[in-house]
Motif scaffolding. Structure first.
Motif, PDB file in Angstrom:
ATOM      1  N   ILE A 132       0.825  -1.209   0.000  1.00  0.00           N
ATOM      2  CA  ILE A 132       0.000   0.000   0.000  1.00  0.00           C
ATOM      3  C   ILE A 132       0.859   1.259   0.000  1.00  0.00           C
ATOM      4  CG2 ILE A 132      -1.566   1.382   1.421  1.00  0.00           C
ATOM      5  CD1 ILE A 132      -2.933  -1.138   2.302  1.00  0.00           C
ATOM      6  N   VAL A 133       1.817   1.296   0.906  1.00  0.00           N
ATOM      7  CA  VAL A 133       2.629   2.506   1.076  1.00  0.00           C
ATOM      8  C   VAL A 133       3.366   2.838  -0.220  1.00  0.00           C
ATOM      9  CG1 VAL A 133       4.573   3.515   2.329  1.00  0.00           C
ATOM     10  CG2 VAL A 133       2.862   2.154   3.553  1.00  0.00           C
ATOM     11  N   GLU A 134       4.007   1.850  -0.812  1.00  0.00           N
ATOM     12  CA  GLU A 134       4.770   2.075  -2.036  1.00  0.00           C
ATOM     13  C   GLU A 134       3.856   2.516  -3.180  1.00  0.00           C
ATOM     14  OE1 GLU A 134       4.911  -0.406   0.059  1.00  0.00           O
ATOM     15  OE2 GLU A 134       6.875  -1.400   0.128  1.00  0.00           O
ATOM     16  N   LEU A 135       2.696   1.874  -3.301  1.00  0.00           N
ATOM     17  CA  LEU A 135       1.750   2.234  -4.353  1.00  0.00           C
ATOM     18  C   LEU A 135       1.300   3.683  -4.223  1.00  0.00           C
ATOM     19  CD1 LEU A 135      -0.354  -1.052  -4.337  1.00  0.00           C
ATOM     20  CD2 LEU A 135       0.762  -0.105  -6.368  1.00  0.00           C
ATOM     21  N   ILE A 136       0.924   4.071  -3.013  1.00  0.00           N
ATOM     22  CA  ILE A 136       0.444   5.437  -2.796  1.00  0.00           C
ATOM     23  C   ILE A 136       1.566   6.443  -3.032  1.00  0.00           C
ATOM     24  CG2 ILE A 136      -0.454   7.049  -1.069  1.00  0.00           C
ATOM     25  CD1 ILE A 136      -1.984   4.674   0.155  1.00  0.00           C
ATOM     26  N   GLU A 137       2.760   6.130  -2.532  1.00  0.00           N
ATOM     27  CA  GLU A 137       3.882   7.047  -2.709  1.00  0.00           C
ATOM     28  C   GLU A 137       4.215   7.266  -4.183  1.00  0.00           C
ATOM     29  OE1 GLU A 137       5.362   8.897  -0.632  1.00  0.00           O
ATOM     30  OE2 GLU A 137       4.983   8.070   1.361  1.00  0.00           O
ATOM     31  N   LEU A 138       3.980   6.257  -5.026  1.00  0.00           N
ATOM     32  CA  LEU A 138       4.254   6.389  -6.457  1.00  0.00           C
ATOM     33  C   LEU A 138       3.059   6.930  -7.235  1.00  0.00           C
ATOM     34  CD1 LEU A 138       6.386   3.202  -7.200  1.00  0.00           C
ATOM     35  CD2 LEU A 138       7.156   5.576  -7.070  1.00  0.00           C
ATOM     36  N   GLY A 139       1.948   7.239  -6.526  1.00  0.00           N
ATOM     37  CA  GLY A 139       0.836   7.918  -7.179  1.00  0.00           C
ATOM     38  C   GLY A 139      -0.359   7.060  -7.523  1.00  0.00           C
ATOM     39  N   ALA A 140      -0.357   5.791  -7.150  1.00  0.00           N
ATOM     40  CA  ALA A 140      -1.508   4.931  -7.435  1.00  0.00           C
ATOM     41  C   ALA A 140      -2.641   5.212  -6.451  1.00  0.00           C
ATOM     42  CB  ALA A 140      -1.109   3.463  -7.352  1.00  0.00           C
ATOM     43  N   THR A 141      -3.859   4.993  -6.895  1.00  0.00           N
ATOM     44  CA  THR A 141      -5.016   5.094  -6.019  1.00  0.00           C
ATOM     45  C   THR A 141      -5.267   3.741  -5.371  1.00  0.00           C
ATOM     46  OG1 THR A 141      -6.057   6.816  -7.361  1.00  0.00           O
ATOM     47  CG2 THR A 141      -7.500   5.568  -5.900  1.00  0.00           C
ATOM     48  N   VAL A 142      -5.342   3.724  -4.036  1.00  0.00           N
ATOM     49  CA  VAL A 142      -5.560   2.488  -3.293  1.00  0.00           C
ATOM     50  C   VAL A 142      -6.754   2.674  -2.368  1.00  0.00           C
ATOM     51  CG1 VAL A 142      -4.562   0.773  -1.733  1.00  0.00           C
ATOM     52  CG2 VAL A 142      -3.077   1.995  -3.351  1.00  0.00           C
ATOM     53  N   ALA A 143      -7.675   1.722  -2.400  1.00  0.00           N
ATOM     54  CA  ALA A 143      -8.865   1.752  -1.553  1.00  0.00           C
ATOM     55  C   ALA A 143      -8.883   0.536  -0.641  1.00  0.00           C
ATOM     56  CB  ALA A 143     -10.132   1.784  -2.404  1.00  0.00           C
ATOM     57  N   ILE A 144      -9.572   0.686   0.477  1.00  0.00           N
ATOM     58  CA  ILE A 144      -9.773  -0.424   1.409  1.00  0.00           C
ATOM     59  C   ILE A 144     -11.107  -1.080   1.107  1.00  0.00           C
ATOM     60  CG2 ILE A 144     -10.187  -1.027   3.834  1.00  0.00           C
ATOM     61  CD1 ILE A 144      -8.298   1.283   4.573  1.00  0.00           C
ATOM     62  N   SER A 145     -11.125  -2.410   1.066  1.00  0.00           N
ATOM     63  CA  SER A 145     -12.363  -3.162   0.847  1.00  0.00           C
ATOM     64  C   SER A 145     -12.542  -4.173   1.968  1.00  0.00           C
ATOM     65  CB  SER A 145     -12.324  -3.890  -0.502  1.00  0.00           C
ATOM     66  OG  SER A 145     -11.362  -4.939  -0.468  1.00  0.00           O
TER      67      SER A 145
ATOM     68  N   LEU B  97       0.109   4.990   7.612  1.00  0.00           N
ATOM     69  CA  LEU B  97      -1.334   5.051   7.382  1.00  0.00           C
ATOM     70  C   LEU B  97      -2.052   5.813   8.501  1.00  0.00           C
ATOM     71  CD1 LEU B  97      -2.003   1.468   5.976  1.00  0.00           C
ATOM     72  CD2 LEU B  97      -1.580   3.592   4.714  1.00  0.00           C
ATOM     73  N   PRO B  98      -1.883   7.138   8.529  1.00  0.00           N
ATOM     74  CA  PRO B  98      -2.583   7.960   9.517  1.00  0.00           C
ATOM     75  C   PRO B  98      -4.095   7.959   9.276  1.00  0.00           C
ATOM     76  CG  PRO B  98      -1.431   9.338   7.922  1.00  0.00           C
ATOM     77  CD  PRO B  98      -0.999   7.933   7.658  1.00  0.00           C
ATOM     78  N   PRO B  99      -4.878   8.368  10.279  1.00  0.00           N
ATOM     79  CA  PRO B  99      -6.334   8.287  10.184  1.00  0.00           C
ATOM     80  C   PRO B  99      -6.930   8.992   8.975  1.00  0.00           C
ATOM     81  CG  PRO B  99      -5.669   8.838  12.420  1.00  0.00           C
ATOM     82  CD  PRO B  99      -4.426   8.854  11.593  1.00  0.00           C
ATOM     83  N   GLY B 100      -6.393  10.150   8.613  1.00  0.00           N
ATOM     84  CA  GLY B 100      -6.935  10.863   7.460  1.00  0.00           C
ATOM     85  C   GLY B 100      -6.800  10.072   6.181  1.00  0.00           C
ATOM     86  N   LYS B 101      -5.638   9.423   5.995  1.00  0.00           N
ATOM     87  CA  LYS B 101      -5.434   8.604   4.795  1.00  0.00           C
ATOM     88  C   LYS B 101      -6.401   7.432   4.779  1.00  0.00           C
ATOM     89  CE  LYS B 101      -4.526   7.763   1.165  1.00  0.00           C
ATOM     90  NZ  LYS B 101      -4.515   8.679   0.021  1.00  0.00           N
ATOM     91  N   LEU B 102      -6.612   6.804   5.930  1.00  0.00           N
ATOM     92  CA  LEU B 102      -7.529   5.667   6.006  1.00  0.00           C
ATOM     93  C   LEU B 102      -8.948   6.080   5.632  1.00  0.00           C
ATOM     94  CD1 LEU B 102      -6.164   4.096   9.298  1.00  0.00           C
ATOM     95  CD2 LEU B 102      -6.020   3.051   7.036  1.00  0.00           C
ATOM     96  N   LEU B 103      -9.390   7.254   6.113  1.00  0.00           N
ATOM     97  CA  LEU B 103     -10.740   7.704   5.770  1.00  0.00           C
ATOM     98  C   LEU B 103     -10.852   8.029   4.290  1.00  0.00           C
ATOM     99  CD1 LEU B 103     -13.512   8.195   6.999  1.00  0.00           C
ATOM    100  CD2 LEU B 103     -12.866  10.584   7.366  1.00  0.00           C
ATOM    101  N   GLU B 104      -9.789   8.566   3.701  1.00  0.00           N
ATOM    102  CA  GLU B 104      -9.781   8.790   2.252  1.00  0.00           C
ATOM    103  C   GLU B 104      -9.973   7.479   1.501  1.00  0.00           C
ATOM    104  OE1 GLU B 104      -6.713  12.636   2.053  1.00  0.00           O
ATOM    105  OE2 GLU B 104      -5.957  10.601   1.729  1.00  0.00           O
ATOM    106  N   MET B 105      -9.384   6.408   2.012  1.00  0.00           N
ATOM    107  CA  MET B 105      -9.381   5.118   1.313  1.00  0.00           C
ATOM    108  C   MET B 105     -10.730   4.420   1.314  1.00  0.00           C
ATOM    109  SD  MET B 105      -5.634   3.806   2.629  1.00  0.00           S
ATOM    110  CE  MET B 105      -5.538   2.284   1.686  1.00  0.00           C
ATOM    111  N   VAL B 106     -11.695   4.920   2.096  1.00  0.00           N
ATOM    112  CA  VAL B 106     -13.051   4.336   2.062  1.00  0.00           C
ATOM    113  C   VAL B 106     -14.082   5.348   1.573  1.00  0.00           C
ATOM    114  CG1 VAL B 106     -12.532   2.664   3.868  1.00  0.00           C
ATOM    115  CG2 VAL B 106     -13.534   4.864   4.506  1.00  0.00           C
TER     116      VAL B 106
END
Length: 504
Positions: free
Chosen positions: A316-329, A362-371
């Motif tokens: 997750i971290v590497e994907l987001i850092e390189l600009g990919a969109t990642v969501a939690i399911s 993965l701070p709380p703000g990032k987690l809320l963005e992911m859902v």
């Protein structure tokens, strides 16, 4: 006069500025967000048919679960003791022992669970490996979601080879089994997309969903590099056919991927199931060069929290850092999870902090963005969903903060991510329509749905002989490790032949 006005809430917009408005209000009309601002301003500006006082509530966008499975809500925890055989057990059940009505009753109870957990959009793959030999399964599932009132993305497509395969339908208590060719499931997939994409006032969409993006290697986990050779003729043919269906109906592609598959898929540059119109679930065990491929192609990724992440994680971290969109399911409700996205956020954070050995990820703000907003981007619906902004669809939930476990009412996003649960959702609004108020669902009879789903589940369990997978072993109580002390799974039980009586 507008339709609805929400007032006096802590408004978490998830807009580009990630604005939080204390004492906030939302004006809703004709299913869309008309205005956003302070209560004192909007109360003077608008007269509303209905006003909901959201004092001591957070107002936030409806949660989006970008990957789950239709069917799973009927089989929660069944065969958990046989995890290595869980997939063939469930696939066999879906392919040979469920009725057409099963998909309707399961759809009702899964939509109800999602609704009550604050999920306003849910993705449903029909079965464990997708079942597309007949459109009726997806149609019944979508009908159920529409009656409950939340958005549903129906996903179906071809399972992995070998073809032909045997599938069964049940009518009047009898099973009719037929041999299905690969071309038949492509036709079934196309029929589902044609019927459901943008249906029900666009509350229903349909994506093209092969089981995995490369069929010739390991289908449920990473494949070692030594086994990553060339795409097969079927790999290339399937990618081309999936692309053709998606293009014809202007829809998106959703599938599973694991380590090695991205490396293989990119070999077919013209039809690779990668890109901005694709979102891939899992992506566990992918290499860093595969991370770069996903980021470079704009492919969207979704991930769910499970112990398997400790063995082969989704980077997750590497994907987001390189600009990919990642969501939690959630990955559905079987074998051992729920549709509670608040729990999914916490489990995702914990597992990835553990695998990264760093509690700061993965701070709380990032987690809320992911859902919310990132999840909307993942499924290509961020133009209308995922944030509370003027002009977007009015898909909104409120969370009751006046509870002991959410007190004090400070640091609201931290409180939501770390302490809230799905049962704290108080109101749910989809398309501007209030589907739940004070936790009472207004669109359907909850007890009736639960009773009918329970009856259908018990009948299916008996029909499929799943009782043996529900009985605790002698290691259930008092032991620190579980074992299955008798043979329950026999591959011979899952080999079907067509008898004269069963043939169509």
């Amino acid at each position: 006069m507008i339709d609805l006005l929400l007032i006096n809430g802590t408004l978490i917009t998830m807009n580009k500025e990630r604005s939080i408005i204390y004492g906030g209000a939302v004006a809703i009309h004709n299913g869309r967000i008309l205005d956003v601002g302070l209560t004192a301003e909007l109360e003077v500006k608008y007269e509303a048919k209905q006003i909901i006082n959201c004092k001591h509530h957070c107002i936030l966008p409806g949660l989006i679960d970008v990957h789950g499975h239709g069917g799973h809500s009927m089989f929660k925890t069944i065969a958990m003791d046989n995890l290595e055989q869980w997939m063939p057990i469930m696939t066999n059940t879906y392919n040979h022992y469920v009725t057409d009505d099963f998909w309707y009753h399961e759809g009702k109870v899964s939509a109800l669970e999602r609704l009550k957990a604050g999920i306003t959009t849910g993705v449903s793959v029909i079965g464990s490996t997708p079942r597309a030999d007949d459109p009726i399964f997806a149609l019944n599932h979508a009908k159920a979601y529409n009656e409950v009132g939340i958005r549903n993305v129906v996903c179906t497509g071809p399972a992995n080879p070998k073809w032909p395969k045997l599938y069964s339908r049940w009518a009047n208590g009898k099973r009719v089994t037929k041999e299905v060719e690969y071309r038949d499931v492509l036709k079934g997939t196309e029929a589902v997309v044609e019927a459901l994409n943008h249906a029900n006032n666009d509350r229903t969409r349909a994506f093209v969903t092969p089981f995995v993006i490369v069929t010739s290697i390991e289908g449920s986990g990473p494949t070692p590099p030594s086994r990553l050779h060339q795409l097969t003729e079927h790999d290339r043919y399937q990618a081309r056919k999936i692309r053709e269906i998606a293009k014809k109906y202007k829809t998106r592609i959703h599938s599973d991927a694991f380590g090695g598959m991205i490396h293989m898929a990119i070999q077919d540059k013209d039809y690779a199931l990668l890109g901005p119109d694709v979102h891939l679930q899992h992506c566990r065990g992918i290499s860093f060069d595969e991370v770069k491929i996903l980021a470079d192609t704009g492919t969207n990724v979704s991930t769910s929290a499970s112990i398997t992440q400790m063995k082969a994680r989704t980077p997750i971290v590497e994907l987001i850092e390189l600009g990919a969109t990642v969501a939690i399911s959630t990955d559905g409700t079987s074998p051992s999870t729920s549709f509670d996205m608040f729990q999914a956020m916490r489990k995702t954070q914990l597992i990835h902090q553990a695998t990264m050995m760093d509690e700061h990820y993965l701070p709380p703000g990032k987690l809320l963005e992911m859902v919310t907003i990132d999840a909307a981007k993942c499924i290509g619906w961020d133009d209308e969903l995922g944030s509370i902004e003027v002009g977007k669809k009015a898909d909104i939930i409120t969370v009751n903060m006046k509870q002991a476990h959410l007190t004090p009412e400070t640091m609201h996003i931290h409180r939501l991510v770390y302490q809230a649960v799905g049962n704290d959702v108080n109101h749910v609004i989809v398309d501007g329509k209030v589907l739940m108020t004070d936790r009472k669902v207004t669109t359907v009879e909850e007890n009736k749905i639960i009773e009918e789903a329970n009856d259908e589940a018990l009948e299916t369990i008996k029909r499929a002989g799943l009782e043996k997978y529900m009985t605790p072993t002698k290691y259930f109580w008092g032991s620190t490790r579980t074992y299955v002390d008798e043979k329950r799974f026999d591959e011979a039980d899952y080999v079907f032949t067509i008898t004269e009586e069963e043939s169509p």
